[in-house]
Design a protein around this motif. Structure first.
Motif, PDB file in Angstrom:
ATOM      1  N   ILE A  83      73.805 -44.599 -31.871  1.00  0.00           N
ATOM      2  CA  ILE A  83      73.061 -43.959 -30.777  1.00  0.00           C
ATOM      3  C   ILE A  83      71.753 -44.706 -30.583  1.00  0.00           C
ATOM      4  CG2 ILE A  83      71.956 -41.814 -30.029  1.00  0.00           C
ATOM      5  CD1 ILE A  83      74.009 -40.379 -31.898  1.00  0.00           C
ATOM      6  N   VAL A  84      71.572 -45.293 -29.423  1.00  0.00           N
ATOM      7  CA  VAL A  84      70.403 -46.136 -29.153  1.00  0.00           C
ATOM      8  C   VAL A  84      69.369 -45.338 -28.362  1.00  0.00           C
ATOM      9  CG1 VAL A  84      69.574 -48.274 -28.120  1.00  0.00           C
ATOM     10  CG2 VAL A  84      71.872 -48.181 -29.146  1.00  0.00           C
ATOM     11  N   ILE A  85      68.156 -45.272 -28.893  1.00  0.00           N
ATOM     12  CA  ILE A  85      67.028 -44.603 -28.231  1.00  0.00           C
ATOM     13  C   ILE A  85      66.044 -45.693 -27.802  1.00  0.00           C
ATOM     14  CG2 ILE A  85      65.232 -42.846 -28.443  1.00  0.00           C
ATOM     15  CD1 ILE A  85      68.045 -41.755 -28.852  1.00  0.00           C
ATOM     16  N   ASN A  86      65.905 -45.913 -26.503  1.00  0.00           N
ATOM     17  CA  ASN A  86      65.047 -46.990 -26.011  1.00  0.00           C
ATOM     18  C   ASN A  86      63.599 -46.563 -25.812  1.00  0.00           C
ATOM     19  OD1 ASN A  86      66.934 -49.271 -25.673  1.00  0.00           O
ATOM     20  ND2 ASN A  86      67.956 -47.919 -24.207  1.00  0.00           N
ATOM     21  N   ASN A  87      63.375 -45.290 -25.476  1.00  0.00           N
ATOM     22  CA  ASN A  87      62.018 -44.836 -25.195  1.00  0.00           C
ATOM     23  C   ASN A  87      61.207 -44.652 -26.478  1.00  0.00           C
ATOM     24  OD1 ASN A  87      63.737 -43.368 -22.763  1.00  0.00           O
ATOM     25  ND2 ASN A  87      61.753 -44.175 -22.119  1.00  0.00           N
ATOM     26  N   ARG A  88      59.910 -44.849 -26.357  1.00  0.00           N
ATOM     27  CA  ARG A  88      58.997 -44.601 -27.468  1.00  0.00           C
ATOM     28  C   ARG A  88      58.776 -43.101 -27.621  1.00  0.00           C
ATOM     29  NH1 ARG A  88      55.458 -47.113 -30.730  1.00  0.00           N
ATOM     30  NH2 ARG A  88      56.194 -49.122 -29.962  1.00  0.00           N
ATOM     31  N   LEU A  89      58.504 -42.691 -28.853  1.00  0.00           N
ATOM     32  CA  LEU A  89      58.211 -41.300 -29.164  1.00  0.00           C
ATOM     33  C   LEU A  89      56.738 -41.134 -29.471  1.00  0.00           C
ATOM     34  CD1 LEU A  89      61.181 -40.799 -31.658  1.00  0.00           C
ATOM     35  CD2 LEU A  89      61.127 -39.967 -29.316  1.00  0.00           C
ATOM     36  N   ASP A  90      56.199 -39.950 -29.175  1.00  0.00           N
ATOM     37  CA  ASP A  90      54.826 -39.667 -29.600  1.00  0.00           C
ATOM     38  C   ASP A  90      54.853 -38.879 -30.911  1.00  0.00           C
ATOM     39  OD1 ASP A  90      55.475 -37.052 -28.968  1.00  0.00           O
ATOM     40  OD2 ASP A  90      54.348 -37.026 -27.090  1.00  0.00           O
ATOM     41  N   LYS A  91      53.681 -38.480 -31.412  1.00  0.00           N
ATOM     42  CA  LYS A  91      53.582 -37.836 -32.713  1.00  0.00           C
ATOM     43  C   LYS A  91      54.270 -36.477 -32.755  1.00  0.00           C
ATOM     44  CE  LYS A  91      49.089 -38.153 -33.183  1.00  0.00           C
ATOM     45  NZ  LYS A  91      47.763 -38.038 -33.824  1.00  0.00           N
ATOM     46  N   SER A  92      54.503 -35.882 -31.597  1.00  0.00           N
ATOM     47  CA  SER A  92      55.196 -34.595 -31.567  1.00  0.00           C
ATOM     48  C   SER A  92      56.704 -34.750 -31.442  1.00  0.00           C
ATOM     49  CB  SER A  92      54.669 -33.743 -30.403  1.00  0.00           C
ATOM     50  OG  SER A  92      54.928 -34.386 -29.154  1.00  0.00           O
ATOM     51  N   GLY A  93      57.185 -36.014 -31.398  1.00  0.00           N
ATOM     52  CA  GLY A  93      58.617 -36.272 -31.307  1.00  0.00           C
ATOM     53  C   GLY A  93      59.155 -36.302 -29.900  1.00  0.00           C
ATOM     54  N   ASP A  94      58.285 -36.193 -28.900  1.00  0.00           N
ATOM     55  CA  ASP A  94      58.706 -36.233 -27.499  1.00  0.00           C
ATOM     56  C   ASP A  94      58.727 -37.665 -26.983  1.00  0.00           C
ATOM     57  OD1 ASP A  94      58.869 -33.434 -27.408  1.00  0.00           O
ATOM     58  OD2 ASP A  94      56.724 -33.258 -26.955  1.00  0.00           O
ATOM     59  N   PHE A  95      59.553 -37.913 -25.970  1.00  0.00           N
ATOM     60  CA  PHE A  95      59.638 -39.248 -25.404  1.00  0.00           C
ATOM     61  C   PHE A  95      58.400 -39.567 -24.573  1.00  0.00           C
ATOM     62  CE2 PHE A  95      64.308 -38.344 -25.767  1.00  0.00           C
ATOM     63  CZ  PHE A  95      64.536 -39.270 -26.767  1.00  0.00           C
ATOM     64  N   VAL A  96      57.955 -40.809 -24.673  1.00  0.00           N
ATOM     65  CA  VAL A  96      56.837 -41.304 -23.867  1.00  0.00           C
ATOM     66  C   VAL A  96      57.419 -42.240 -22.821  1.00  0.00           C
ATOM     67  CG1 VAL A  96      54.689 -42.616 -23.878  1.00  0.00           C
ATOM     68  CG2 VAL A  96      55.245 -41.119 -25.802  1.00  0.00           C
ATOM     69  N   PHE A  97      57.318 -41.857 -21.550  1.00  0.00           N
ATOM     70  CA  PHE A  97      57.928 -42.655 -20.486  1.00  0.00           C
ATOM     71  C   PHE A  97      56.970 -43.684 -19.904  1.00  0.00           C
ATOM     72  CE2 PHE A  97      60.304 -38.674 -20.613  1.00  0.00           C
ATOM     73  CZ  PHE A  97      61.595 -39.159 -20.733  1.00  0.00           C
ATOM     74  N   GLU A 106      50.079 -45.409 -38.326  1.00  0.00           N
ATOM     75  CA  GLU A 106      50.204 -44.016 -38.753  1.00  0.00           C
ATOM     76  C   GLU A 106      50.837 -43.162 -37.661  1.00  0.00           C
ATOM     77  OE1 GLU A 106      47.491 -45.801 -38.888  1.00  0.00           O
ATOM     78  OE2 GLU A 106      47.074 -46.060 -41.033  1.00  0.00           O
ATOM     79  N   ASP A 107      50.432 -43.398 -36.408  1.00  0.00           N
ATOM     80  CA  ASP A 107      51.016 -42.644 -35.295  1.00  0.00           C
ATOM     81  C   ASP A 107      52.493 -42.983 -35.121  1.00  0.00           C
ATOM     82  OD1 ASP A 107      48.548 -41.542 -34.870  1.00  0.00           O
ATOM     83  OD2 ASP A 107      48.023 -42.845 -33.186  1.00  0.00           O
ATOM     84  N   ASP A 108      52.828 -44.263 -35.316  1.00  0.00           N
ATOM     85  CA  ASP A 108      54.216 -44.703 -35.197  1.00  0.00           C
ATOM     86  C   ASP A 108      55.073 -44.021 -36.263  1.00  0.00           C
ATOM     87  OD1 ASP A 108      55.942 -46.648 -33.719  1.00  0.00           O
ATOM     88  OD2 ASP A 108      56.312 -47.363 -35.754  1.00  0.00           O
ATOM     89  N   GLU A 109      54.570 -43.990 -37.477  1.00  0.00           N
ATOM     90  CA  GLU A 109      55.301 -43.343 -38.568  1.00  0.00           C
ATOM     91  C   GLU A 109      55.419 -41.838 -38.321  1.00  0.00           C
ATOM     92  OE1 GLU A 109      55.193 -44.047 -43.197  1.00  0.00           O
ATOM     93  OE2 GLU A 109      53.479 -42.815 -42.608  1.00  0.00           O
ATOM     94  N   ALA A 110      54.353 -41.219 -37.824  1.00  0.00           N
ATOM     95  CA  ALA A 110      54.383 -39.782 -37.540  1.00  0.00           C
ATOM     96  C   ALA A 110      55.417 -39.463 -36.473  1.00  0.00           C
ATOM     97  CB  ALA A 110      52.999 -39.309 -37.106  1.00  0.00           C
ATOM     98  N   ALA A 111      55.551 -40.335 -35.472  1.00  0.00           N
ATOM     99  CA  ALA A 111      56.525 -40.109 -34.407  1.00  0.00           C
ATOM    100  C   ALA A 111      57.951 -40.150 -34.952  1.00  0.00           C
ATOM    101  CB  ALA A 111      56.341 -41.159 -33.306  1.00  0.00           C
TER     102      ALA A 111
END
Length: 480
Positions: A83-97, A106-111
């Motif tokens: 399963i390929v996820i192309n969008n970046r995630l934020d710290k709350s686990g939501d997609f960043v468009f 640290e933010d990348d790891e938190a996401a």
């Protein structure tokens, strides 16, 4: 990759059925690469790996007319499992468009941690395909390998992962692993009577410890639970929203602490760190609210194969091998005690060592394995799962530790910067899984966020506990 369909159905083993309880238990292994993921290379590596040759990884779980569960071979469609996820995630686990440049590590790891935490409670594995999948987070250079626990335990699955990896300094070499060591009884020439007395005393202690700890295991399962604290979970907590954080330790720091007390192991240090860290955290949440010496119980998983440590995959895949593929582990209870701040940090280590030494001298892990198998065989998975669930509800946390590769490794040609593992939600509010890799030990701490509202502070308490132990150990060296 096609799996032959000429095989007859294979019944689900008692150990496998143990993980199909009210909430399926899934292992998550997060692999972070140093370079962007190459999807074609990943799929090619999976198709040529030993993993898809193993029956468990190309079988569906089906029910016969009587309701019994069986494994049935099927075709593998790699595209359904990757399963390929192309969008970046934020710290709350939501997609960043709308991505605006680079983010802090640290933010990348938190996401990524939050993405995995959400998977543990909201995304069970689909039962219409073999029970594994790989989520590739392209923007974060990492992948999350999800495997149902019924397919195997940590030793089996880590052995399979290592069989698919290669050392970065030698592309043809498999990763080197450090096996666990078990104590041996040694005698000397001319001391036969002393040696015989030592063996008898060793055997007597083993019997006494086994009886005591086995009785404690039964009582903890049926009657007694830990005293309630602000970190206590319970019935239904496995369904609550989760947060996932990472506590990071240096193996050199753990080894420095280990040398402060003779014959100490990394597992002793880990338990001492957990005991000290939880005391720190409880002091923060409920200052002066707990009695000194309050006991909290952890459940630890222990590999009980004849050959300890990570195994050669070819041995694990042999039907009559003593190493055995699958789930071959028992559980032991590890008590830790709350102490107010100001105590000698090394006292936590000494207490942990005394506890672990007694546990290693008993057959508690084997007892728990066989009692679980007996209940599964006589009463079925429903009652075995009920007993396991009751035990988890009566204890405070789960903890495990897996030794990783000695050197840096690569997977599908991509060097890995970190490997982290955790399991899906249990009725406890805290589960901790540590894996060492590249001179570091990273512990994934999965918490129920309504009970542990500040999980990052909990991780810091554990990290600070190790540093304080290291400083105390260095003072001990200097005083000698």
């Amino acid at each position: 990759m096609a799996c032959p369909e000429t095989f007859s159905d294979e019944p689900l083993t008692p150990a496998g059925g143990f993980f199909f309880s009210r909430k399926h238990i899934v292992i998550h292994c997060t692999l972070r690469g140093k370079n962007p993921a190459d999807i074609d290379a990943i799929k090619s590596a999976i198709k040529s790996s030993l993993m898809v040759q193993h029956p468990r990884f190309c079988s569906l779980l089906v029910h016969d007319k009587k309701g019994f569960e069986h494994w049935r071979r099927t075709q593998i469609d790699i595209d359904r499992h990757v399963i390929v996820i192309n969008n970046r995630l934020d710290k709350s686990g939501d997609f960043v468009f709308e991505y605006q440049g680079s983010t802090a590590e640290e933010d990348d790891e938190a996401a990524v941690n939050q993405y995995v935490a959400d998977l543990t409670v909201s995304c069970p594995l689909s039962m219409d395909k073999p029970l594994w999948e790989l989520h590739v987070l392209m923007a974060h250079k990492c992948a999350v390998f999800r495997i149902h626990h019924a397919l195997g335990d940590g030793i089996s699955l880590m052995s399979m992962l290592m069989a698919s990896c290669r050392r970065t300094d030698d592309a043809d070499a498999l990763p080197r692993m450090v096996p666990d060591k078990r104590p041996e009884i040694k005698g000397g020439k001319g001391r036969e009577w002393f040696w015989l007395f030592g063996v008898l005393w060793w055997f007597l202690k083993m019997v006494l410890f086994t009886l005591a700890f086995s009785m404690e295991f039964v009582l903890k399962t049926f009657l007694f639970s830990d005293e309630k604290t602000v970190i206590t979970g319970g019935d239904g907590v496995e369904l609550w929203p989760r947060k996932l954080v990472t506590a990071k330790f240096l193996l050199d720091d753990m080894k420095a602490v280990k040398r402060a007390v003779p014959n100490t192991t990394i597992n002793d240090v880990l338990l001492g760190v957990v005991s000290s860290g939880l005391s720190r955290y409880l002091d923060h949440r409920t200052p002066n609210g707990l009695r000194e010496g309050l006991r909290m119980t952890g459940v630890a998983m222990v590999n009980i194969r004849a050959q300890p440590g990570l195994q050669d995959l070819s041995k694990l895949m042999k039907n009559k091998s003593e190493a055995r593929w699958g789930n071959k582990f028992g559980a032991i209870l590890l008590p830790v005690y709350y102490h107010k701040s100001g105590n000698d940090p090394l006292e936590y280590l000494k207490s942990a060592k005394a506890t672990v030494d007694k546990k290693k001298h008993s057959l508690e892990a084997i007892f728990s394995y066989w009692i679980g198998s007996l209940v599964m065989s006589l009463l079925g998975s429903k009652y075995a799962c009920m007993l396991n669930y009751k035990l988890l509800c009566n204890t405070t946390f789960t903890i495990s530790n897996i030794v990783g590769p000695l050197e840096e490794i690569s997977l599908a040609g991509n060097p890995l910067s970190s490997i982290k593992v955790n399991t899906s939600s249990l009725p406890q509010a805290i589960t901790m899984h540590m894996l060492s890799y590249g001179g570091k030990a990273e512990m994934q701490i999965l918490v129920a966020e309504d009970i542990i509202p500040d999980p990052q502070f909990l991780a810091k308490c554990l990290e600070d506990a190790l540093l304080e132990m290291k400083q105390a150990a260095l003072r001990t060296y200097n005083s000698l």
